[in-house]
Design a protein around this motif. Structure first.
Motif, mmCIF file in Angstrom:
data_model
loop_
_atom_site.group_PDB
_atom_site.id
_atom_site.type_symbol
_atom_site.label_atom_id
_atom_site.label_comp_id
_atom_site.label_asym_id
_atom_site.label_seq_id
_atom_site.Cartn_x
_atom_site.Cartn_y
_atom_site.Cartn_z
ATOM 1 N N LYS A 311 -23.901 -118.949 24.462
ATOM 2 C CA LYS A 311 -24.168 -118.998 23.103
ATOM 3 C C LYS A 311 -24.943 -120.717 22.192
ATOM 4 O O LYS A 311 -26.331 -120.452 21.898
ATOM 5 C CB LYS A 311 -23.622 -118.398 22.481
ATOM 6 C CG LYS A 311 -24.070 -116.893 22.857
ATOM 7 C CD LYS A 311 -22.837 -116.002 21.093
ATOM 8 C CE LYS A 311 -22.438 -114.770 22.295
ATOM 9 N NZ LYS A 311 -23.360 -113.935 22.087
ATOM 10 N N ARG A 314 -27.480 -121.720 24.709
ATOM 11 C CA ARG A 314 -29.512 -120.223 23.849
ATOM 12 C C ARG A 314 -29.814 -121.328 22.310
ATOM 13 O O ARG A 314 -30.986 -121.672 22.434
ATOM 14 C CB ARG A 314 -28.581 -119.662 23.581
ATOM 15 C CG ARG A 314 -29.940 -118.866 23.722
ATOM 16 C CD ARG A 314 -29.989 -116.699 23.542
ATOM 17 N NE ARG A 314 -30.496 -116.224 23.917
ATOM 18 C CZ ARG A 314 -31.221 -115.105 25.171
ATOM 19 N NH1 ARG A 314 -30.375 -115.954 25.909
ATOM 20 N NH2 ARG A 314 -31.987 -114.264 24.922
ATOM 21 N N GLY A 318 -33.348 -123.586 21.931
ATOM 22 C CA GLY A 318 -34.536 -123.020 21.071
ATOM 23 C C GLY A 318 -35.185 -124.378 19.996
ATOM 24 O O GLY A 318 -35.914 -124.076 19.675
ATOM 25 N N ASP A 383 -27.443 -112.436 21.297
ATOM 26 C CA ASP A 383 -28.226 -113.322 21.849
ATOM 27 C C ASP A 383 -29.754 -112.873 20.821
ATOM 28 O O ASP A 383 -31.119 -114.040 20.775
ATOM 29 C CB ASP A 383 -28.807 -113.168 22.864
ATOM 30 C CG ASP A 383 -27.288 -113.838 23.491
ATOM 31 O OD1 ASP A 383 -26.288 -114.650 23.102
ATOM 32 O OD2 ASP A 383 -27.113 -113.494 24.755
ATOM 33 N N ASP A 387 -32.113 -115.238 18.767
ATOM 34 C CA ASP A 387 -33.252 -115.482 19.112
ATOM 35 C C ASP A 387 -34.563 -114.964 17.729
ATOM 36 O O ASP A 387 -35.455 -115.695 16.935
ATOM 37 C CB ASP A 387 -34.042 -114.420 19.932
ATOM 38 C CG ASP A 387 -33.297 -114.544 21.126
ATOM 39 O OD1 ASP A 387 -32.668 -115.995 21.487
ATOM 40 O OD2 ASP A 387 -33.014 -113.687 22.196
ATOM 41 N N GLU A 388 -33.676 -114.171 16.783
ATOM 42 C CA GLU A 388 -34.277 -113.406 15.814
ATOM 43 C C GLU A 388 -34.221 -114.761 14.593
ATOM 44 O O GLU A 388 -35.271 -115.061 14.062
ATOM 45 C CB GLU A 388 -34.044 -112.470 15.493
ATOM 46 C CG GLU A 388 -34.904 -112.650 13.668
ATOM 47 C CD GLU A 388 -35.722 -111.803 13.724
ATOM 48 O OE1 GLU A 388 -36.830 -111.409 12.637
ATOM 49 O OE2 GLU A 388 -36.882 -112.595 14.794
ATOM 50 N N LYS A 391 -36.156 -117.915 15.476
ATOM 51 C CA LYS A 391 -37.669 -117.246 14.824
ATOM 52 C C LYS A 391 -38.335 -117.854 13.495
ATOM 53 O O LYS A 391 -39.633 -118.227 13.322
ATOM 54 C CB LYS A 391 -38.026 -116.103 15.301
ATOM 55 C CG LYS A 391 -39.636 -116.119 14.922
ATOM 56 C CD LYS A 391 -39.703 -114.055 15.564
ATOM 57 C CE LYS A 391 -41.391 -113.495 14.490
ATOM 58 N NZ LYS A 391 -41.266 -112.239 15.166
#
Length: 405
Positions: A311, A314, A318, A383, A387-388, A391
């Motif tokens: 994580k 990730r 990002g 995950d 991602d949200e 964003k």
């Protein structure tokens, strides 16, 4: 929607030492939080690296509820089963042989700083009392811990403060060598400076600290209040570095949101805290220890610790992708799920602007000083929530960049 309790009430009834957000959270589940008006936020703050398993984790709720039906508090004139079970788990899974429980990281550090002086006094005499710490460090808000901490702003107006404390440049072996002497009773280090900017220690610096402490009969203290209990990708960050301290302090993630702290040490060092030398009314509280034990059982597994590392990558990927578009960070740094984006010179001093913009886009983030945006989410954040959240953070970055332009 009208509410009987509003943010305005804070300004009427609370001491003004905080400046909380304008919304009031009322419910949390996992890595999502809802405010009074039903707005849903993604939580990248984790209660400042506290909510290690997110909000209202079913296993923690069950552990707390079960213990609440048995025994709440007995004081330290007695011991209790949850405290003994938690201490046993900690000693079986770390370098430590003895544990002292408190309610917070500051109290754990206060105990550690008292212990290093008591140990030095017992073994070498009163002259060996100096504590060496690092500039930009943070160890709590008691008078002793802010004095050991290397941020002068936290001692302004509170003088006279405890003496016998020296501060060195973080990650500078030469600075450490110049400060340590036979009067030094301890060197105190955060493996990652949290409030100081999410700055990891170099392996060489921690190895040098260990060697210099050994050479000068000083104790090495690792403040792992923010890095401990899985946040680094190991149970404790000292394991990442393969450098073992004499004393380690833990809190924040240890309770998963329930107040608890611990000081871990060896049997030899612990002997200097004989009966009556130090204490804590609520330290070792059965409710806190029952929850903390469950946190450790869940976090200290190959699946969760490996998940922290995955994580983390990730997150970093990002954030770097966002930065490639907008160029707001000099670097993204940290360890595990304690990460910081260091702002470029063009945005220097504006970390709070990014945090407030994130709030407007229903994302909870943090700062670490004025130049670093900090992220310390749940260790088991899905995950999809990463991602949200990213964003939403990109939208916040775009807003700040647009306003600046």
């Amino acid at each position: 929607m009208s509410h009987s309790v509003t943010r305005a009430l804070f300004d009427q009834v609370m001491v003004p030492n905080y400046a909380p957000a304008q919304f009031i959270p009322v419910r949390g589940e996992g890595s999502r939080v809802w405010d009074q008006d039903g707005r849903e936020f993604v939580d990248f703050a984790g209660g400042i690296a506290v909510n290690s398993l997110g909000h209202c984790h079913p296993a923690l709720v069950a552990a707390l509820t079960e213990q609440a039906g048995k025994l709440w508090h007995v004081s330290n004139t007695l011991t209790n089963e949850p405290a003994l079970k938690l201490a046993k788990y900690l000693t079986e899974n770390t370098f430590a042989e003895r544990v002292f429980f408190s309610n917070s990281g500051a109290e754990a550090n206060e105990a550690a700083f008292k212990l290093v002086r008591k140990y030095a006094s017992d073994h070498f005499g009163a002259e060996k009392h100096e504590i060496v710490s690092c500039k930009s460090s943070f160890h709590g808000r008691t008078l002793f811990t802010v004095s050991v901490g290397g941020q002068p702003k936290y001692t302004e107006g509170f003088a006279p403060v405890p003496g016998g404390i020296r501060h060195v440049e973080y990650n500078s072996i030469e600075s450490l060598k110049a400060a340590i002497s036979d009067k030094t009773c301890a060197v105190v280090v955060e493996p990652v400076q949290g409030e100081g900017g999410v700055l990891p220690a170099s392996r060489e610096f921690l190895e040098a600290a260990r060697a210099l402490c050994d050479a000068h009969n000083a104790l090495l203290v690792f403040d792992e209040v923010q890095t401990g209990v899985g946040r680094s990708g190991s149970l404790y960050a000292y394991m990442e570095y393969s450098v073992t301290p004499d004393i380690l302090t833990s809190a924040k993630s240890l309770g998963g949101g329930f107040p608890v702290g611990a000081m871990l040490t060896t049997e030899k060092v612990a002997k200097s805290f004989g009966v009556g030398t130090h204490g804590s009314t609520y330290g070792g509280n059965p409710l806190a220890c029952a929850v903390a034990h469950k946190v450790l059982e869940i976090v200290n597994t190959p699946e969760v610790l490996a998940g922290v590392r995955a994580k983390s990558q990730r997150f970093v990927d990002g954030l770097n992708a966002i930065n490639a578009k907008y160029g707001v960070f000099k670097e993204v740094r940290g360890l595990g799920l304690l990460l910081g984006g260091v702002l470029t010179d063009a945005y220097a001093g504006r970390a709070k602007d990014f945090m407030l913009a994130a709030e407007r886009h229903q994302l909870m983030a943090l700062v670490a000083g004025v130049n670093v945006v900090r992220f310390a989410p749940s260790l088991v954040i899905p995950d999809a929530d990463i991602d949200e959240g990213l964003k939403r953070f990109e939208a916040a970055v775009a807003e700040v960049v647009g306003q600046t332009a």
